[in-house]
Design an enzyme around this catalytic site. Structure first.
Site, PDB file in Angstrom:
ATOM      1  N   GLY A  25       6.711  20.606  22.129  1.00 16.66           N
ATOM      2  CA  GLY A  25       6.143  20.082  20.878  1.00 16.66           C
ATOM      3  C   GLY A  25       4.673  19.731  21.028  1.00 16.66           C
ATOM      4  CB  ILE A  62       3.258  14.344  21.609  1.00 19.59           C
ATOM      5  CG1 ILE A  62       2.499  13.861  20.365  1.00 19.59           C
ATOM      6  CG2 ILE A  62       3.182  13.324  22.728  1.00 19.59           C
ATOM      7  CD1 ILE A  62       3.054  12.583  19.746  1.00 19.59           C
ATOM      8  CD  GLN A  87       9.461   7.903   9.103  1.00 18.21           C
ATOM      9  OE1 GLN A  87       8.951   7.004   9.749  1.00 18.21           O
ATOM     10  NE2 GLN A  87       9.208   9.182   9.328  1.00 18.21           N
ATOM     11  CE1 TYR A 138      10.659   9.873  14.275  1.00 21.41           C
ATOM     12  CE2 TYR A 138       9.410   7.933  13.621  1.00 21.41           C
ATOM     13  CZ  TYR A 138       9.525   9.086  14.379  1.00 21.41           C
ATOM     14  OH  TYR A 138       8.518   9.445  15.229  1.00 21.41           O
ATOM     15  CE1 TYR A 148       1.593   8.782   9.872  1.00 27.73           C
ATOM     16  CE2 TYR A 148       0.783   6.543  10.185  1.00 27.73           C
ATOM     17  CZ  TYR A 148       1.632   7.437   9.562  1.00 27.73           C
ATOM     18  OH  TYR A 148       2.526   6.980   8.634  1.00 27.73           O
TER      19      TYR A 148
HETATM   20  N1  NAP Z   1       3.104  13.250  15.877  1.00 23.54           N
HETATM   21  C1  NAP Z   1       3.028  11.950  15.644  1.00 23.54           C
HETATM   22  O1  NAP Z   1       2.142  11.474  14.928  1.00 23.54           O
HETATM   23  C2  NAP Z   1       4.029  11.006  16.271  1.00 23.54           C
HETATM   24  C3  NAP Z   1       3.838   9.642  16.099  1.00 23.54           C
HETATM   25  C4  NAP Z   1       4.715   8.747  16.691  1.00 23.54           C
HETATM   26  C5  NAP Z   1       5.760   9.216  17.458  1.00 23.54           C
HETATM   27  N2  NAP Z   1       5.943  10.546  17.615  1.00 23.54           N
HETATM   28  C6  NAP Z   1       7.075  10.979  18.454  1.00 23.54           C
HETATM   29  O2  NAP Z   1       6.579  11.784  19.509  1.00 23.54           O
HETATM   30  C7  NAP Z   1       7.533  12.776  19.849  1.00 23.54           C
HETATM   31  C8  NAP Z   1       6.885  14.149  19.773  1.00 23.54           C
HETATM   32  O3  NAP Z   1       6.359  14.355  18.463  1.00 23.54           O
HETATM   33  P1  NAP Z   1       5.562  15.677  18.056  1.00 23.54           P
HETATM   34  O4  NAP Z   1       4.662  15.322  16.968  1.00 23.54           O
HETATM   35  O5  NAP Z   1       5.034  16.311  19.277  1.00 23.54           O
HETATM   36  O6  NAP Z   1       6.759  16.530  17.431  1.00 23.54           O
HETATM   37  P2  NAP Z   1       7.043  18.089  17.463  1.00 23.54           P
HETATM   38  O7  NAP Z   1       5.794  18.869  17.666  1.00 23.54           O
HETATM   39  O8  NAP Z   1       7.893  18.383  16.268  1.00 23.54           O
HETATM   40  O9  NAP Z   1       7.926  18.263  18.780  1.00 23.54           O
HETATM   41  C9  NAP Z   1       9.239  17.818  18.850  1.00 23.54           C
HETATM   42  C10 NAP Z   1       9.865  18.366  20.104  1.00 23.54           C
HETATM   43  O10 NAP Z   1      11.250  17.981  20.120  1.00 23.54           O
HETATM   44  C11 NAP Z   1      12.040  19.137  20.294  1.00 23.54           C
HETATM   45  N3  NAP Z   1      13.316  18.986  19.601  1.00 23.54           N
HETATM   46  C12 NAP Z   1      13.533  18.812  18.281  1.00 23.54           C
HETATM   47  N4  NAP Z   1      14.844  18.746  18.037  1.00 23.54           N
HETATM   48  C13 NAP Z   1      15.466  18.884  19.234  1.00 23.54           C
HETATM   49  C14 NAP Z   1      16.821  18.904  19.643  1.00 23.54           C
HETATM   50  N5  NAP Z   1      17.829  18.784  18.780  1.00 23.54           N
HETATM   51  N6  NAP Z   1      17.091  19.078  20.955  1.00 23.54           N
HETATM   52  C15 NAP Z   1      16.078  19.220  21.841  1.00 23.54           C
HETATM   53  N7  NAP Z   1      14.782  19.191  21.528  1.00 23.54           N
HETATM   54  C16 NAP Z   1      14.489  19.027  20.233  1.00 23.54           C
HETATM   55  C17 NAP Z   1      11.232  20.273  19.690  1.00 23.54           C
HETATM   56  O11 NAP Z   1      11.688  21.514  20.191  1.00 23.54           O
HETATM   57  P3  NAP Z   1      11.391  22.865  19.356  1.00 23.54           P
HETATM   58  O12 NAP Z   1       9.898  22.929  19.201  1.00 23.54           O
HETATM   59  O13 NAP Z   1      11.949  23.925  20.243  1.00 23.54           O
HETATM   60  O14 NAP Z   1      12.087  22.717  18.042  1.00 23.54           O
HETATM   61  C18 NAP Z   1       9.843  19.888  20.184  1.00 23.54           C
HETATM   62  O15 NAP Z   1       9.685  20.286  21.528  1.00 23.54           O
HETATM   63  C19 NAP Z   1       8.696  12.612  18.873  1.00 23.54           C
HETATM   64  O16 NAP Z   1       9.706  11.846  19.497  1.00 23.54           O
HETATM   65  C20 NAP Z   1       8.079  11.845  17.725  1.00 23.54           C
HETATM   66  O17 NAP Z   1       9.037  11.081  17.048  1.00 23.54           O
HETATM   67  C21 NAP Z   1       5.097  11.461  17.041  1.00 23.54           C
END
Ligand code: NAP
Length: 248
Positions: A15, A17, A152, A155, A187
């Site tokens: 993903g 991050i 949310q 979440y 964010y």
């Molecule tokens: N972006 C933000 O602003 C933000 C802020 C606060 C917290 N976060 C947290 O940081 C983490 C990463 O966020 P991100 O923005 O990088 O999200 P992202 O780009 O959507 O990445 C999510 C990752 O989780 C994997 N995933 C989703 N469903 C899954 C499942 N059922 N089994 C195994 N892997 C699964 C995805 O795999 P695939 O790509 O193969 O689907 C991807 O590698 C998350 O936990 C999110 O809640 C993000």
């Protein structure tokens, strides 16, 4: 076959991050095992990492919502690369909706993927870490688990629950060379944010005291710091990394 490099398993490694975390840990000398959900995307992702010179990253498609699959997956990782020294729980999804409209499916999907998965992965690595007298577990939560967020409930509950697990497991493992910490990003400029219409993005940006979004690399830097051997006095902590948007 075992390898000299310590093993870091990053769920959600493909993903926005997670990618930065994998690259930062790989640059720090770990053998990185990147978790994914979508195999097609993961294959292309790995090719891109290799093209950028990251040869010490491999993929693992363990179903995080399945406890037995996690136990079997960790056994496979250990046999192929050595015991897991660092676990970063970064996989996460959103299925937003107000309570009035949220379906039980939306609730369960988020709790399963974002919270039950954390039990499954931690439970699968903890015996090995205890045997080795060493481990680093870093749980990626969210600002919205700290303050709540309209639309949310699922979440925010999962992300707040994560830190309860962190604090409890940190107490259970404090004398065993294992640290367990939570990182709560605000964010961050990943696809999730970049796909929001510019007007809305601008409005959100205005609510962040530093007036910008965070970068995945900034989260990765903190995770890599917490993963280090020298960070052994930090355990059970939540570290907010949100540009000052929430100071709790
Ligand atoms: N972006 C933000 O602003 C933000 C802020 C606060 C917290 N976060 C947290 O940081 C983490 C990463 O966020 P991100 O923005 O990088 O999200 P992202 O780009 O959507 O990445 C999510 C990752 O989780 C994997 N995933 C989703 N469903 C899954 C499942 N059922 N089994 C195994 N892997 C699964 C995805 O795999 P695939 O790509 O193969 O689907 C991807 O590698 C998350 O936990 C999110 O809640 C993000």
């Amino acid at each position: 076959m075992t390898n000299q490099a310590p093993v870091a398993w990053v769920t959600g490694g493909t993903g926005g991050i997670g990618s930065a975390i994998c690259r930062s840990l790989a640059a720090d000398g770990y053998q990185v095992v990147a978790g994914y959900h979508n195999p097609e995307k993961a294959k292309k992702w790995l090719e891109a990492q290799k093209a950028d010179g990251y040869d010490n990253i491999v993929l693992s498609g363990i179903d995080l919502t399945d406890y037995d699959a996690c136990v079997a997956g960790v056994k496979e990782i250990s046999e192929a690369h050595g015991p897991v020294s660092v676990l970063v729980n970064c996989a996460g999804i959103t299925r937003d909706g107000t309570m009035k409209k949220m379906t039980p499916e939306q609730w369960h999907e988020v709790i399963d993927t974002n919270l039950n998965s954390v039990f499954n992965t931690c439970r699968s690595v903890i015996e090995g870490m205890l045997e080795n007298g060493y481990g680093r577990i870093i749980n990626i939560s969210s600002i919205n688990g700290r303050k709540g967020q309209f639309g949310q409930v699922n979440y925010a509950a999962a992300k707040a629950g994560m830190h309860g697990l962190t604090m409890s497991l940190a107490q259970e493992t404090a004398t065993k060379g294992i640290t367990v910490n939570t990182v709560s990003p605000g964010y961050i400029a990943t696809d999730m944010i970049n796909n929001i219409p510019e007007k809305v993005r601008e409005a959100i940006r205005e609510t962040i005291p530093v007036k910008r979004y965070g970068t995945p690399e900034e989260i990765a830097r903190l995770v890599t710091f917490l993963a280090d051997k020298q960070s052994g006095f930090i355990t059970g902590a939540n570290v907010d990394i949100n540009g000052g948007q929430f100071m709790g």
